[in-house]
Structures are given as structure tokens and as C-alpha cells.
Design a protein around this motif. Structure first.
Motif, short mmCIF file in Angstrom:
data_model
loop_
_atom_site.label_atom_id
_atom_site.label_comp_id
_atom_site.label_asym_id
_atom_site.label_seq_id
_atom_site.Cartn_x
_atom_site.Cartn_y
_atom_site.Cartn_z
N VAL A 103 -48.44 -4.02 81.11
CA VAL A 103 -48.46 -5.23 80.80
C VAL A 103 -47.28 -6.64 82.03
N TYR A 108 -43.63 -11.49 77.76
CA TYR A 108 -42.28 -11.03 76.75
C TYR A 108 -41.02 -11.55 77.47
N VAL A 112 -40.71 -5.25 76.19
CA VAL A 112 -41.53 -4.91 75.63
C VAL A 112 -40.89 -3.37 74.97
N LEU A 114 -43.88 -0.76 73.44
CA LEU A 114 -45.35 -0.40 73.01
C LEU A 114 -45.70 1.56 72.62
N PHE A 133 -53.02 -1.26 76.47
CA PHE A 133 -52.75 -1.78 77.96
C PHE A 133 -52.71 -0.96 78.30
N LEU A 139 -56.29 -6.67 81.60
CA LEU A 139 -54.99 -7.04 81.60
C LEU A 139 -55.17 -8.60 82.45
#
Length: 143
Positions: A103, A108, A112, A114, A133, A139
Motif C-alpha cells: 500500500v 490513506y 489502512v 485490508l 494489493f 501499485l
């Protein structure tokens, strides 16, 4: 030397991240100091990406990472927010899935979460599926 459980988990997370990144085609570089804000650097296609690695066990089907450092000394407990300008990516290693998730902390707020399993109440809005992710190249390509 006496074992240090938190340090051992961190070392395992870095080792798993290293293996995962090499498997994804990155060259992995390590800082020569423990005082760097990142644990490793992933390099591919002419670009360097600074990664901080977090070991997080799943709780109720999800992993939460708070973008902060916490430590204790004789003056008490200290909390310091992560300098989001000093790292590019946080790699989260989850022992229950034995996988790494990537990430960008700048995307964020203070944390965060997930999900590795669907929520019990069936909520989908605002839920981040951990499987989305897994690919660092994806990413960093979508900056």
C-alpha cells in the motif's frame, strides 16, 4: 542472546518481503543502517521504491496497519507518526496467508485495513480486498 519476539517478527516480515519482491522481478537493496525510515528498497525499470515492512496478524479476517512507530523506554511509551515523505510503500506481511501486500501510505490517513476474508455482515462499500494489493509493480505503475 535472549529472543526479542517483536524483532523476530519484523525480521521474518523483511525476509518474506525480500523473497516476494525478487519473485516479482525487483532487485532488492538493504540500507546499511537500522536508522533509515525504510527497511529495503525495490528497484526495477530505472525506478527505486523505498519500503517499510510491517508484520501484521489477521484479526477477524482483516489486517490493520497504523502509520506510526511505537516504542517504550524508561520515560514511557512514545508514538511517532510515519513520515509519509520518507517512504513510498508499506509492505504488510501476514503470517496467516503467508503473503505480502503493498500500500502507498500517502493514499490513506492514519491507517489502512485490508480484508483477507469477506466481512461477516456482507459489507462491500469501502472495503479493501487484500488480494488487490499483492502486486508492487501494479501499485507503482498507477501513481
Amino acid at each position: 542472546m535472549a529472543p526479542h519476539h517483536t524483532k523476530d517478527k519484523g525480521d521474518l516480515g523483511v525476509a518474506k518481503a525480500h523473497a516476494d519482491l525478487v519473485g516479482q522481478g525487483f532487485v532488492v537493496l538493504f540500507p546499511a543502517t537500522e536508522h533509515a525510515p525504510f527497511d529495503l528498497v525495490a528497484y526495477a525499470d530505472g525506478a527505486f521504491h523505498r519500503l517499510q515492512v510491517k508484520y501484521r496478524a489477521a484479526r477477524s479476517g482483516a489486517m490493520t496497519v497504523h502509520f506510526r512507530s511505537v516504542w517504550n523506554d524508561r520515560q514511557g511509551t512514545h508514538v511517532k507518526p510515519v513520515d509519509k515523505g520518507a517512504i513510498d510503500v508499506v509492505c504488510i506481511y501476514c503470517p496467516e496467508t503467508d503473503e505480502c501486500y503493498y500500500v502507498r501510505p500517502s493514499d490513506y490517513g492514519a491507517s489502512v485495513t485490508l480484508r483477507i476474508t469477506p466481512s461477516r455482515n456482507g459489507q462491500r462499500s469501502g472495503v479493501l480486498d487484500a488480494a488487490a494489493f499483492r502486486d508492487l509493480a501494479d501499485l507503482v505503475r498507477h501513481r
